[in-house]
Scaffold this motif. Structure first.
Motif, PDB file in Angstrom:
ATOM      1  N   UNK A  83      34.127  14.292  19.034  1.00 29.07           N
ATOM      2  CA  UNK A  83      32.772  14.656  18.622  1.00 29.07           C
ATOM      3  C   UNK A  83      31.857  14.837  19.839  1.00 29.07           C
ATOM      4  N   UNK A  84      32.285  14.353  21.011  1.00 22.24           N
ATOM      5  CA  UNK A  84      31.491  14.506  22.242  1.00 22.24           C
ATOM      6  C   UNK A  84      32.034  15.640  23.110  1.00 22.24           C
ATOM      7  N   UNK A  85      33.336  15.665  23.329  1.00 19.09           N
ATOM      8  CA  UNK A  85      33.958  16.706  24.153  1.00 19.09           C
ATOM      9  C   UNK A  85      35.444  16.761  23.852  1.00 19.09           C
ATOM     10  N   UNK A  86      36.038  17.938  24.017  1.00 21.05           N
ATOM     11  CA  UNK A  86      37.474  18.106  23.734  1.00 21.05           C
ATOM     12  C   UNK A  86      38.249  18.493  24.987  1.00 21.05           C
ATOM     13  N   UNK A  87      37.777  18.041  26.138  1.00 23.76           N
ATOM     14  CA  UNK A  87      38.448  18.311  27.408  1.00 23.76           C
ATOM     15  C   UNK A  87      38.403  17.042  28.252  1.00 23.76           C
ATOM     16  N   UNK A  88      39.109  17.046  29.359  1.00 21.90           N
ATOM     17  CA  UNK A  88      39.147  15.889  30.241  1.00 21.90           C
ATOM     18  C   UNK A  88      38.101  16.023  31.340  1.00 21.90           C
ATOM     19  N   UNK A  89      37.506  14.889  31.677  1.00 23.57           N
ATOM     20  CA  UNK A  89      36.532  14.896  32.753  1.00 23.57           C
ATOM     21  C   UNK A  89      37.118  15.335  34.076  1.00 23.57           C
ATOM     22  N   UNK A  90      38.395  15.008  34.306  1.00 27.97           N
ATOM     23  CA  UNK A  90      39.036  15.403  35.568  1.00 27.97           C
ATOM     24  C   UNK A  90      39.047  16.912  35.727  1.00 27.97           C
ATOM     25  N   UNK A  91      39.301  17.625  34.651  1.00 26.02           N
ATOM     26  CA  UNK A  91      39.320  19.086  34.718  1.00 26.02           C
ATOM     27  C   UNK A  91      37.931  19.628  35.025  1.00 26.02           C
ATOM     28  N   UNK A 111      23.253  13.411  29.617  1.00 25.37           N
ATOM     29  CA  UNK A 111      23.693  14.330  28.562  1.00 25.37           C
ATOM     30  C   UNK A 111      24.369  13.511  27.468  1.00 25.37           C
ATOM     31  N   UNK A 112      23.769  13.505  26.274  1.00 21.60           N
ATOM     32  CA  UNK A 112      24.284  12.687  25.186  1.00 21.60           C
ATOM     33  C   UNK A 112      24.801  13.496  24.001  1.00 21.60           C
ATOM     34  N   UNK A 113      24.488  14.787  23.932  1.00 21.02           N
ATOM     35  CA  UNK A 113      24.913  15.599  22.790  1.00 21.02           C
ATOM     36  C   UNK A 113      26.296  16.187  23.030  1.00 21.02           C
ATOM     37  N   UNK A 114      26.901  16.715  21.974  1.00 21.56           N
ATOM     38  CA  UNK A 114      28.250  17.242  22.046  1.00 21.56           C
ATOM     39  C   UNK A 114      28.336  18.430  22.995  1.00 21.56           C
ATOM     40  N   UNK A 115      29.455  18.483  23.730  1.00 21.08           N
ATOM     41  CA  UNK A 115      29.785  19.626  24.567  1.00 21.08           C
ATOM     42  C   UNK A 115      30.934  20.363  23.892  1.00 21.08           C
TER      43      UNK A 115
END
Length: 229
Positions: free
Chosen positions: A71-79, A40-44
């Motif tokens: 520009x890719x994501x506004x959250x943490x991967x841990x969440x 997955x390379x586009x913005x989430x």
């Protein structure tokens, strides 16, 4: 190793990382594990979109914790990994930020069975990590991850505005080491009395080898016994 969940094979693994080189390296490791990477390379736009995208396209996932760009994501991967775990969706967190951002990761550590340092997600680590997730879904925990009800003694509370922290002793883990975790893990109704009644029970993985692996859940009041604490 053939991995199955609810008698369904795990074949496709979603890769969520905002760095192209890291995605390509992870894809190679997934191929070596006999699995199919789904990049997955586009913005989430939200964590909900992330979860929906992953679960619709794959049977497992590997996520970075710290996304360098909004520009890719506004959250943490841990969440996101924690959310997937609660849905019994095997997921691994791979990051170089395990030490630097341990306070934020600790918020979700109960639901992150496997945290892998960047550059160390070899094929065997990937398959064993997914297997550990599946085992926990079936209530089979490794000794370092099994939760136990244990006593906690609050030593200090740092009520800084951004992320208030608790410093505590966990005698069942190590009676000589202070550990810290976010105050928000303790239910709000228990927080006002911590200075006067600093003892609580909680579920903690007291078999953890290192303090960064500890998680804390299910806090409850510890009634004061007779005599000295």
């Amino acid at each position: 190793m053939l991995l199955t969940l609810n008698d369904k094979p795990i074949k496709r693994v979603a890769v969520v990382n905002d760095t192209a080189a890291a995605r390509d390296e992870m894809a190679e490791n997934i191929f070596e594990a006999g699995l199919e990477p789904v990049i997955h390379s586009s913005r989430l736009n939200s964590i909900d979109e992330c979860i929906a995208t992953i679960t619709s396209k794959a049977e497992a996932a590997i996520l970075e914790h710290h996304f360098k760009s909004d520009h890719y994501a506004n959250f943490m991967g841990a969440e996101a990994v924690a959310r997937l775990y609660r849905q019994h969706f095997p997921s691994l967190l791979v990051t170089a930020w395990a030490d630097a951002d341990i306070d934020n990761i600790r918020l979700f550590r109960r639901y992150i069975p496997v945290l892998v340092e960047s550059g160390h997600a070899e094929s065997e680590i990937i398959t064993q990590g997914f297997k550990q997730c599946i085992n926990e879904f079936e209530n089979h925990y490794s000794p370092d991850r099994r939760p136990w009800r244990t006593l906690i003694r609050i030593e200090e509370i740092d009520r800084v505005p951004i992320l208030p922290m608790v410093y505590a002793l966990v005698p069942g883990w190590d009676p000589r080491k202070i550990v810290k975790f976010p105050l928000s893990l303790i239910p709000e109704n228990l927080q006002p009395t911590l200075e006067t009644e600093p003892h609580l029970f909680a579920k903690v993985n007291i078999g953890a080898a290192h303090h960064d692996e500890l998680y804390f859940t299910e806090f409850e009041v510890a009634e004061k016994p007779g005599g000295e604490w």
